[in-house]
Design a protein around this motif. Structure first.
Motif, PDB file in Angstrom:
ATOM      1  N   ALA A  41       1.466   2.337  16.912  1.00  0.00           N
ATOM      2  CA  ALA A  41       0.742   2.686  15.685  1.00  0.00           C
ATOM      3  C   ALA A  41       1.110   1.621  14.667  1.00  0.00           C
ATOM      4  O   ALA A  41       2.190   1.050  14.746  1.00  0.00           O
ATOM      5  N   TYR A  42       0.196   1.324  13.726  1.00  0.00           N
ATOM      6  CA  TYR A  42       0.637   0.375  12.712  1.00  0.00           C
ATOM      7  C   TYR A  42       1.046   1.100  11.443  1.00  0.00           C
ATOM      8  O   TYR A  42       0.599   2.202  11.174  1.00  0.00           O
ATOM      9  N   ILE A  43       1.966   0.461  10.733  1.00  0.00           N
ATOM     10  CA  ILE A  43       2.515   1.105   9.543  1.00  0.00           C
ATOM     11  C   ILE A  43       2.484   0.101   8.399  1.00  0.00           C
ATOM     12  O   ILE A  43       2.821  -1.066   8.581  1.00  0.00           O
ATOM     13  N   TRP A  44       2.029   0.570   7.233  1.00  0.00           N
ATOM     14  CA  TRP A  44       1.974  -0.312   6.058  1.00  0.00           C
ATOM     15  C   TRP A  44       3.348  -0.397   5.415  1.00  0.00           C
ATOM     16  O   TRP A  44       4.010   0.629   5.222  1.00  0.00           O
ATOM     17  N   ILE A  45       3.775  -1.608   5.107  1.00  0.00           N
ATOM     18  CA  ILE A  45       5.058  -1.780   4.411  1.00  0.00           C
ATOM     19  C   ILE A  45       4.894  -2.784   3.278  1.00  0.00           C
ATOM     20  O   ILE A  45       3.947  -3.579   3.277  1.00  0.00           O
ATOM     21  N   ASN A  46       5.813  -2.684   2.341  1.00  0.00           N
ATOM     22  CA  ASN A  46       5.862  -3.705   1.295  1.00  0.00           C
ATOM     23  C   ASN A  46       7.085  -4.573   1.578  1.00  0.00           C
ATOM     24  O   ASN A  46       8.189  -4.085   1.729  1.00  0.00           O
ATOM     25  N   LEU A  47       6.834  -5.871   1.700  1.00  0.00           N
ATOM     26  CA  LEU A  47       7.897  -6.788   2.111  1.00  0.00           C
ATOM     27  C   LEU A  47       8.282  -7.690   0.945  1.00  0.00           C
ATOM     28  O   LEU A  47       7.413  -8.260   0.294  1.00  0.00           O
ATOM     29  N   THR A  48       9.584  -7.790   0.679  1.00  0.00           N
ATOM     30  CA  THR A  48      10.060  -8.734  -0.331  1.00  0.00           C
ATOM     31  C   THR A  48      11.084  -9.630   0.336  1.00  0.00           C
ATOM     32  O   THR A  48      12.011  -9.133   0.964  1.00  0.00           O
TER      33      THR A  48
END
Ligand code: ADP
Length: 854
Positions: free
Chosen positions: A394-401
């Protein structure tokens, strides 16, 4: 060498008691040599061995072999003269024995020459006797021996001296060394101490050395510390720790390095790195020497580092977001638990792959571009929203810094990545986006409702919007005319819209089946129907027969209980439409119904409005006419009444003056009443005329100085003022106001005369007149007020008194016409200002008017 020589075998007179002597005879004369031998062999004390040489050359060679005790040298040799030989011999050999020169002739000079060159003695051959020779030889040998002994002694002395000097130097150096060492020990910023070890108990004992650092830190003078044990100087548990370490050292006989804690004199506890080593005497430890450095700051730093590392590890591990260290090539180097949770991999699994492996292909390019920029130094950090592919795919949305950590050479070392699961937010955003889309569509339709007034325009907008929202093959809006039993296609788009186009009217009958179902089944706000359910002969069925369209959704257009029509949407694949879309279409249908109803009402209203407008125009014209007539009438009446009134006044006065005496009291009173009524009538007419004039005249607006106006009004009312003894105070300065001189004078006169008039009987009127600035939000206003101490006005009457003929008192009490304040009201209306009164019964009134300042 001759046969006679060397005569190394002294057989003659060979006696074991005699001491031995070797004599070298250098003489080319055999005879002479025999003489010397004979002379010497007579010696009772010594036994001689002779080594004989005839030439100087031979003698030089022999000398090395025989080492004689003495040489007897002939002055003249076949190859050398004696002096030359002597020099040569001395040059060739270092150790040379005594030498006596024997010569044929006695020459003093030669003798001196020989003695100077090292010969021991000098004899003339023919004067020599056995005794002399023996004596000379004995003396010279003894002398030489003495000389040698002296030399030896001297050499020994020198060597001893040197030894002494050397050892002295070493000793001095050692002292200097020791001095330096003790200075170092004393001054080195390290605690140094030495303590005895008890030979029998093998326990650490008394201190015998403490350096300055020791004394300073523990504030103990050297004299106090020396001779004390640790137990006597330090707290028991500290001393015990020392002793434990000391015992280890004593047992192992090896130096040890250990950490020891100790209190400074100021009470603070310090940690020392302590190096202790043993001192031995005959294999037994006699002392322990210790050197200790304060490592408290390092210890603290170490503890802090440890704590900070622990904190970091805890932060890393327990963070609510995913945190990772990533190698420049994308390999995960370190990941926390949260990240594992987000992506569904174990730590080990993650550490064996790269971030590229789990990044959604559509987001990879952007991410890699950022990585390129950060590695190139173009940016120092970046942040992006992207998708990871979880282990369960499954794909998962993330916020990457991401930010880069460089090594000491400024080369990229690793990335720090913070990963935040934003799938909830994304889902929310998506649903918000949908809601927003829905709202915006509805809003669009709302706008259409407001903008378009014709049903057809509304229907067309809605159809267009629907096409933007979803894909349907055909959409149409049909309205019903129940009276005429027809239906009309208001708007249509899609398959066959050239045949079934806008405006097409068909019989209402063909929808009967749909209408029935809508009325009965309309639970969800729509029904699904099929082409086959429409009458076969209908235009609709015929036109769509050979298309792929069969299924359509019909949404009722209901306004209250009225079915205005239907919205139809045809789909080739009806199952693709989502519930959300259906809900939206329901909303659109109800909006559309409202819009259509509104358009119908609007049209109706427009018709009414047109009718009304016509009626109003007609009425206005009539009123205008009546008004004109009334104005003319009022003016004429007022004007024309004046003449007979003047006659009545004149005759009544004449009656009073000329026939007064003939009249009884009643007659007199009648005459007086006649005059007074006529006067009042005049007044009334004047006021009415003024009022009527106000309605008609054209007014020029100017800035009017209210001070001038007030003074003029006072002048006009001078008689009344004097009669009533009214006291008028002007609160100066009085401002100017935009208005008209005549009208403002009339206003102020009316207000002032009322202020004089409406006082209780026998009360002296006290009147104040002033102006004030009123800061209105839009512009500055000037208010003129007239304040009295009169009877005041009830709140309930305060509005009424500004109407024509409205009076609160009878004419007997306070005469008047009831028009004064009506004039004030009308005047201010015409000047575009305001007016009013603040009053309390029995306490006086304050009337005011308000106009623009400029
Ligand atoms: P008139 O003064 O001729 O009666 P106005 O229109 O000037 O007519 O005034 C109307 C009524 O308002 C007056 O009859 C009186 O009852 C009341 N009124 C006017 N001014 C005052 C005042 N200053 N104090 C008390 N009552 C007043």
């Amino acid at each position: 060498m001759t046969e006679r020589s060397p005569n190394l075998d002294p057989t003659a007179n060979n006696s074991p008691t005699k001491k031995l002597r070797t004599v070298m005879l250098i003489d080319d004369s055999e005879v002479d040599r025999a003489v010397y031998r004979r002379y010497l062999q007579t010696d009772a004390e010594y036994q001689y061995t002779f080594v004989e040489a005839e030439t100087g050359e031979e003698a030089l060679e022999l000398y090395a072999q025989c080492q004689p005790d003495i040489i007897l040298l002939d002055y003249l040799l076949p190859d050398f003269d004696g002096l030359e030989w002597l020099v040569q011999w001395q040059r060739q050999y270092k150790n040379f024995c005594s030498l006596i020169v024997l010569t044929g002739q006695g020459d003093e000079n030669i003798a001196v020459q020989f003695i100077k060159n090292g010969a021991a003695d000098y004899f003339v051959k023919d004067r020599i006797t056995p005794e002399k020779l023996k004596l000379a030889i004995g003396k010279e040998i003894a002398l030489k021996k003495l000389q040698l002994e002296k030399q030896d002694l001297f050499a020994k002395l020198i060597s001893r001296n040197e030894k002494l000097e050397r050892s002295n130097r070493l000793y001095q150096a050692e002292i200097a060394q020791r001095d330096k060492l003790s200075k170092i020990i004393a001054n080195v910023p390290v605690v140094i101490y030495a303590k005895y070890v008890d030979a029998t108990s093998k326990q650490p004992g008394k201190l015998w050395l403490v350096n300055q650092e020791f004394q300073q830190i523990f504030k103990i003078a050297e004299a106090e510390a020396i001779g004390k044990t640790d137990r006597e100087l330090f707290p028991p548990h500290i001393a015990d720790d020392f002793a434990a370490n000391d015992r280890l050292l004593i047992a192992s006989k090896q130096p040890i390095t250990t950490e020891e804690e100790v209190y400074h004199a100021d009470g603070t506890l310090h940690t020392y790195l302590s190096f202790k080593f043993p001192l031995f005497s005959e294999g037994e430890i006699t002392s322990i020497v210790g050197m200790a450095t304060d490592i408290t700051p390092e210890k603290q730093a170490q503890t802090e580092l440890l704590q900070s590392e622990t904190r970091f590890r805890q932060t890393f591990e327990q963070a609510a977001v995913g945190i990772a260290h990533v190698a420049p090539d994308g390999k995960w180097l370190r990941v926390n638990q949260k990240l594992c949770q987000i992506v569904g991999y174990t730590k080990e699994e993650l550490l064996s792959i790269t971030f590229q492996d789990i990044t959604h292909p559509e987001d990879l390019h952007t991410d890699l571009e950022y990585v390129r920029q950060i590695l190139a130094g173009a940016i120092s950090t970046y942040s992006m929203e992207k998708r990871y592919i979880r282990k369960d795919e499954a794909y998962i949305w993330i916020n990457l810094t991401v930010s880069l950590v460089s090594d000491s050479n400024d080369e990229p070392d690793y990335f720090i990545a913070v990963i935040e699961d934003i799938s909830d937010r994304k889902a929310l955003e998506a649903s918000l986006q949908k809601s927003w889309q829905r709202l915006s569509n509805l809003h669009q339709i709302d706008k259409a409702i407001l903008a378009a007034v014709k049903p057809q325009a509304i229907a067309e907008t809605v159809i267009k919007d629907i096409q933007n929202l979803l894909t349907c093959q055909r959409a149409s809006i049909v309205t019903f005319d129940w009276e005429r039993e027809t239906s009309t296609i208001l708007a249509t788009q899609g398959v066959k819209d050239d045949v079934l186009n806008n405006g097409l009217q068909v019989s209402l009958d063909i929808w009967q089946g749909i209408i029935d179902r809508l009325e009965n089944e309309d639970k969800q706000g729509y029904i699904t129907a099929h082409l086959s359910q429409l009458p076969k002969s209908s235009e609709m069925a015929i036109a769509l027969e050979n298309t792929k369209l069969d299924c359509f959704f019909a949404f009722p257009l209901n306004s209250q209980d009225n079915l205005l029509g239907i919205l139809k949407l045809w789909f080739e694949e009806p199952e693709t439409i989502t519930t959300e879309e259906l809900t939206m279409l329901e909303e659109i249908s109800s909006q559309l119904a409202i819009a259509l109803e509104q358009a119908r009402l609007y049209k109706q209203t427009q018709n009414y409005a047109l009718e009304l407008e016509a009626k109003v125009a007609q009425r206005t014209a009539q009123i205008e006419e009546i008004n004109q007539e009334l104005k003319a009438f009022t003016y004429t009446i007022s004007h024309d009444l004046k003449a007979p009134l003047r006659a009545i006044q004149g005759f009544a006065s004449a009656l009073q003056e000329d026939y007064g005496d003939n009249l009884d009291d009643l007659g007199q009173e009648y005459a007086a009443r006649l005059i007074s009524s006529a006067w009042q009538m005049t007044q009334l007419i004047e006021d009415l005329l003024a009022y009527s004039r106000l309605c008609r005249i054209e007014i020029q607006l100017k800035s009017v100085d209210l001070e001038v106006i007030v003074h003029r009004a006072i002048e006009q009312l001078q008689l009344e003022i004097e009669r009533t003894q009214a006291n008028i105070i002007l609160v100066e300065p009085l401002s100017s106001m935009i208005g008209n001189k005549t009208i403002l004078l009339q206003i102020v006169s009316n207000l002032l005369s009322n202020a004089i008039k409406f006082v209780p009987p026998k009360v002296q009127p006290q009147i104040r007149i002033g102006t004030e600035i009123i800061m209105d939000s839009a512009e500055t206003k000037i208010r003129l007020w007239v304040e009295d101490n009169g009877i005041g006005i009830d709140r309930e009457h305060q509005k009424r008194i500004f109407q024509v003929f409205e009076r609160l008192h009878g004419n007997e009490a306070y005469p008047g016409t009831g028009i004064g304040l009506a004039i004030v009201k009308k005047s201010m209306e015409r000047l575009g200002g305001r007016f009013g009164v603040e009053s309390n019964p029995g306490k006086g009134s304050r009337f005011w008017i308000e106009g623009r300042q400029r």
